[in-house]
Write a protein that holds these residues in place. Structure first.
Motif, PDB file in Angstrom:
ATOM      1  N   GLU A   1     -29.993  53.315  48.416  1.00 58.90           N
ATOM      2  CA  GLU A   1     -28.710  53.355  47.716  1.00 58.90           C
ATOM      3  C   GLU A   1     -27.565  53.475  48.709  1.00 58.90           C
ATOM      4  O   GLU A   1     -26.515  52.830  48.550  1.00 58.90           O
ATOM      5  CB  GLU A   1     -28.675  54.530  46.738  1.00 58.90           C
ATOM      6  CG  GLU A   1     -27.374  54.604  45.943  1.00 58.90           C
ATOM      7  CD  GLU A   1     -27.348  55.791  44.997  1.00 58.90           C
ATOM      8  OE1 GLU A   1     -26.287  56.036  44.392  1.00 58.90           O
ATOM      9  OE2 GLU A   1     -28.381  56.482  44.872  1.00 58.90           O
ATOM     10  N   ALA A   2     -27.742  54.276  49.742  1.00 61.34           N
ATOM     11  CA  ALA A   2     -26.706  54.446  50.754  1.00 61.34           C
ATOM     12  C   ALA A   2     -26.443  53.138  51.492  1.00 61.34           C
ATOM     13  O   ALA A   2     -25.282  52.761  51.720  1.00 61.34           O
ATOM     14  CB  ALA A   2     -27.111  55.540  51.733  1.00 61.34           C
TER      15      ALA A   2
ATOM     16  N   PHE B   1     -27.024  50.100  50.410  1.00 62.26           N
ATOM     17  CA  PHE B   1     -26.367  49.178  49.470  1.00 62.26           C
ATOM     18  C   PHE B   1     -24.879  49.496  49.363  1.00 62.26           C
ATOM     19  O   PHE B   1     -24.042  48.584  49.349  1.00 62.26           O
ATOM     20  CB  PHE B   1     -27.041  49.279  48.097  1.00 62.26           C
ATOM     21  CG  PHE B   1     -26.378  48.429  47.045  1.00 62.26           C
ATOM     22  CD1 PHE B   1     -26.636  47.070  46.961  1.00 62.26           C
ATOM     23  CD2 PHE B   1     -25.469  48.984  46.146  1.00 62.26           C
ATOM     24  CE1 PHE B   1     -26.017  46.277  45.999  1.00 62.26           C
ATOM     25  CE2 PHE B   1     -24.846  48.207  45.193  1.00 62.26           C
ATOM     26  CZ  PHE B   1     -25.121  46.850  45.123  1.00 62.26           C
ATOM     27  N   THR B   2     -24.536  50.775  49.275  1.00 67.43           N
ATOM     28  CA  THR B   2     -23.130  51.181  49.173  1.00 67.43           C
ATOM     29  C   THR B   2     -22.359  50.785  50.416  1.00 67.43           C
ATOM     30  O   THR B   2     -21.219  50.299  50.332  1.00 67.43           O
ATOM     31  CB  THR B   2     -23.034  52.704  48.963  1.00 67.43           C
ATOM     32  OG1 THR B   2     -23.728  53.061  47.763  1.00 67.43           O
ATOM     33  CG2 THR B   2     -21.579  53.142  48.855  1.00 67.43           C
ATOM     34  N   ILE B   3     -22.968  50.972  51.576  1.00 66.84           N
ATOM     35  CA  ILE B   3     -22.304  50.616  52.824  1.00 66.84           C
ATOM     36  C   ILE B   3     -22.058  49.111  52.896  1.00 66.84           C
ATOM     37  O   ILE B   3     -20.963  48.661  53.279  1.00 66.84           O
ATOM     38  CB  ILE B   3     -23.145  51.097  54.031  1.00 66.84           C
ATOM     39  CG1 ILE B   3     -23.061  52.621  54.145  1.00 66.84           C
ATOM     40  CG2 ILE B   3     -22.673  50.431  55.322  1.00 66.84           C
ATOM     41  CD1 ILE B   3     -23.966  53.212  55.198  1.00 66.84           C
ATOM     42  N   PHE B   4     -23.040  48.312  52.508  1.00 65.68           N
ATOM     43  CA  PHE B   4     -22.855  46.863  52.526  1.00 65.68           C
ATOM     44  C   PHE B   4     -21.788  46.427  51.527  1.00 65.68           C
ATOM     45  O   PHE B   4     -21.008  45.496  51.799  1.00 65.68           O
ATOM     46  CB  PHE B   4     -24.185  46.151  52.246  1.00 65.68           C
ATOM     47  CG  PHE B   4     -25.011  45.899  53.476  1.00 65.68           C
ATOM     48  CD1 PHE B   4     -24.782  44.772  54.250  1.00 65.68           C
ATOM     49  CD2 PHE B   4     -25.991  46.786  53.879  1.00 65.68           C
ATOM     50  CE1 PHE B   4     -25.533  44.524  55.396  1.00 65.68           C
ATOM     51  CE2 PHE B   4     -26.747  46.563  55.020  1.00 65.68           C
ATOM     52  CZ  PHE B   4     -26.517  45.428  55.781  1.00 65.68           C
ATOM     53  N   ALA B   5     -21.732  47.076  50.387  1.00 66.69           N
ATOM     54  CA  ALA B   5     -20.690  46.768  49.404  1.00 66.69           C
ATOM     55  C   ALA B   5     -19.311  47.104  49.966  1.00 66.69           C
ATOM     56  O   ALA B   5     -18.341  46.357  49.771  1.00 66.69           O
ATOM     57  CB  ALA B   5     -20.942  47.546  48.113  1.00 66.69           C
ATOM     58  N   ALA B   6     -19.232  48.232  50.672  1.00 67.04           N
ATOM     59  CA  ALA B   6     -17.965  48.619  51.288  1.00 67.04           C
ATOM     60  C   ALA B   6     -17.566  47.624  52.368  1.00 67.04           C
ATOM     61  O   ALA B   6     -16.387  47.266  52.499  1.00 67.04           O
ATOM     62  CB  ALA B   6     -18.083  50.028  51.875  1.00 67.04           C
ATOM     63  N   TRP B   7     -18.529  47.162  53.153  1.00 63.15           N
ATOM     64  CA  TRP B   7     -18.236  46.163  54.189  1.00 63.15           C
ATOM     65  C   TRP B   7     -17.738  44.861  53.568  1.00 63.15           C
ATOM     66  O   TRP B   7     -16.838  44.216  54.110  1.00 63.15           O
ATOM     67  CB  TRP B   7     -19.478  45.902  55.022  1.00 63.15           C
ATOM     68  CG  TRP B   7     -19.763  46.961  56.038  1.00 63.15           C
ATOM     69  CD1 TRP B   7     -18.895  47.903  56.509  1.00 63.15           C
ATOM     70  CD2 TRP B   7     -21.005  47.182  56.723  1.00 63.15           C
ATOM     71  NE1 TRP B   7     -19.510  48.706  57.436  1.00 63.15           N
ATOM     72  CE2 TRP B   7     -20.810  48.286  57.596  1.00 63.15           C
ATOM     73  CE3 TRP B   7     -22.253  46.576  56.683  1.00 63.15           C
ATOM     74  CZ2 TRP B   7     -21.821  48.775  58.423  1.00 63.15           C
ATOM     75  CZ3 TRP B   7     -23.266  47.055  57.501  1.00 63.15           C
ATOM     76  CH2 TRP B   7     -23.047  48.146  58.368  1.00 63.15           C
TER      77      TRP B   7
ATOM     78  N   SER C   1      -9.442  53.865  48.710  1.00 59.44           N
ATOM     79  CA  SER C   1     -10.284  53.398  47.609  1.00 59.44           C
ATOM     80  C   SER C   1     -11.763  53.448  47.993  1.00 59.44           C
ATOM     81  O   SER C   1     -12.611  53.889  47.208  1.00 59.44           O
ATOM     82  CB  SER C   1      -9.896  51.969  47.220  1.00 59.44           C
ATOM     83  OG  SER C   1      -8.541  51.898  46.826  1.00 59.44           O
ATOM     84  N   LEU C   2     -12.080  53.002  49.205  1.00 58.41           N
ATOM     85  CA  LEU C   2     -13.474  53.015  49.646  1.00 58.41           C
ATOM     86  C   LEU C   2     -14.018  54.436  49.767  1.00 58.41           C
ATOM     87  O   LEU C   2     -15.200  54.684  49.526  1.00 58.41           O
ATOM     88  CB  LEU C   2     -13.601  52.313  51.000  1.00 58.41           C
ATOM     89  CG  LEU C   2     -13.359  50.799  51.030  1.00 58.41           C
ATOM     90  CD1 LEU C   2     -13.502  50.270  52.446  1.00 58.41           C
ATOM     91  CD2 LEU C   2     -14.323  50.070  50.099  1.00 58.41           C
ATOM     92  N   SER C   3     -13.141  55.365  50.125  1.00 59.08           N
ATOM     93  CA  SER C   3     -13.599  56.732  50.364  1.00 59.08           C
ATOM     94  C   SER C   3     -14.140  57.407  49.121  1.00 59.08           C
ATOM     95  O   SER C   3     -14.948  58.329  49.199  1.00 59.08           O
ATOM     96  CB  SER C   3     -12.451  57.572  50.938  1.00 59.08           C
ATOM     97  OG  SER C   3     -11.430  57.759  49.979  1.00 59.08           O
ATOM     98  N   THR C   4     -13.709  56.929  47.946  1.00 54.72           N
ATOM     99  CA  THR C   4     -14.124  57.584  46.713  1.00 54.72           C
ATOM    100  C   THR C   4     -15.596  57.336  46.377  1.00 54.72           C
ATOM    101  O   THR C   4     -16.165  58.058  45.560  1.00 54.72           O
ATOM    102  CB  THR C   4     -13.250  57.110  45.531  1.00 54.72           C
ATOM    103  OG1 THR C   4     -13.352  55.682  45.410  1.00 54.72           O
ATOM    104  CG2 THR C   4     -11.789  57.478  45.753  1.00 54.72           C
ATOM    105  N   PHE C   5     -16.202  56.317  47.008  1.00 56.01           N
ATOM    106  CA  PHE C   5     -17.631  56.112  46.733  1.00 56.01           C
ATOM    107  C   PHE C   5     -18.495  56.025  47.980  1.00 56.01           C
ATOM    108  O   PHE C   5     -19.715  56.127  47.895  1.00 56.01           O
ATOM    109  CB  PHE C   5     -17.852  54.856  45.865  1.00 56.01           C
ATOM    110  CG  PHE C   5     -17.576  53.549  46.545  1.00 56.01           C
ATOM    111  CD1 PHE C   5     -16.305  53.009  46.559  1.00 56.01           C
ATOM    112  CD2 PHE C   5     -18.596  52.837  47.158  1.00 56.01           C
ATOM    113  CE1 PHE C   5     -16.058  51.800  47.174  1.00 56.01           C
ATOM    114  CE2 PHE C   5     -18.357  51.618  47.773  1.00 56.01           C
ATOM    115  CZ  PHE C   5     -17.077  51.107  47.779  1.00 56.01           C
ATOM    116  N   VAL C   6     -17.865  55.862  49.158  1.00 59.31           N
ATOM    117  CA  VAL C   6     -18.660  55.804  50.385  1.00 59.31           C
ATOM    118  C   VAL C   6     -18.975  57.196  50.910  1.00 59.31           C
ATOM    119  O   VAL C   6     -20.072  57.447  51.424  1.00 59.31           O
ATOM    120  CB  VAL C   6     -17.930  54.984  51.464  1.00 59.31           C
ATOM    121  CG1 VAL C   6     -18.660  55.076  52.797  1.00 59.31           C
ATOM    122  CG2 VAL C   6     -17.820  53.532  51.035  1.00 59.31           C
TER     123      VAL C   6
END
Length: 212
Positions: free
Chosen positions: A3-4, A6-12, A135-140
């Motif tokens: 999950e982590a 996936f989240t990082i790739f989404a943020a990228w 914005s990214l900080s709220t889920f990364v």
């Protein structure tokens, strides 16, 4: 862990999309590419990448907690960033209509460290960048729980930024592109002014709607 990642790739992916769209970072790199060629432009891009590393570290270390506690700050950033881009759009159109200096104008390099510092300062004070990382900080932030993930996210973000803005720098330093830009400068300023204005209006509208 999955999950982590996936989240990082989404943020990228979000970071890359935002970096590709025109903004003050792109203006800084393009101006140096037009005025001093690829060397200076790449140094500015490197400074932007360093700034991105710092933003990514703040994001991963819980920068989002501030905006979760005070969500109105995110909307304020959106409005401020939108107004700033709107101002850039106005300057672009003013240059196109009156021939006044536009936002993207040839700038001479100032030396290695000054060029790097310039890129760092531009991205550190860019409202569009601040809103993106907020914005990214709220889920990364909640996913980068280990040092390895933290370094991965920050280094990957920095590399993405250098690749994109370095690419812009190389593009605007090519002789043919420089000549075309000079030849069609008024039309180019109108195009960039329109893009800046549309992005700015979009940021303001999203922020205002979010507060209703």
């Amino acid at each position: 862990m999955n999950e982590a990642i996936f989240t990082i790739f989404a943020a990228w992916a979000a970071l890359a999309a935002a970096a590709i769209s025109p903004g003050p970072n792109m203006v800084a790199v393009a101006s140096r590419g037009l005025g001093s060629g690829r060397g200076s432009a790449l140094l500015v891009a490197f400074g932007i990448a360093l700034g991105g590393f710092g933003w990514a570290m703040l994001t991963a270390l819980g920068f989002g907690t501030l905006f979760e506690t005070f969500p109105v700050l995110l909307r304020v950033l959106g409005v401020v960033g939108g107004l700033y881009l709107g101002w850039l759009g106005y300057k672009g159109w003013r240059a196109a209509v009156t021939g006044a200096p536009g936002e993207i104008t040839p700038q001479k390099g100032e030396g290695t460290w000054r060029d790097v510092r310039y890129g760092l300062v531009v991205t550190a004070t860019n409202p569009k960048v601040a809103l993106l990382w907020a914005s990214l900080s709220t889920f990364v932030g909640g996913q980068t729980t280990s040092l390895s993930l933290l370094i991965l996210f920050a280094c990957g973000s920095s590399l993405i930024l250098f690749a994109i803005y370095g690419g812009y720098g190389l593009l605007f330093s090519v002789g043919g592109i420089r000549q075309l830009y000079v030849r069609f400068q008024k039309a180019s300023e109108a195009v960039f002014g329109t893009i800046f204005g549309m992005i700015g209006i979009g940021m303001i509208l999203r922020s205002v709607r979010g507060s209703l």
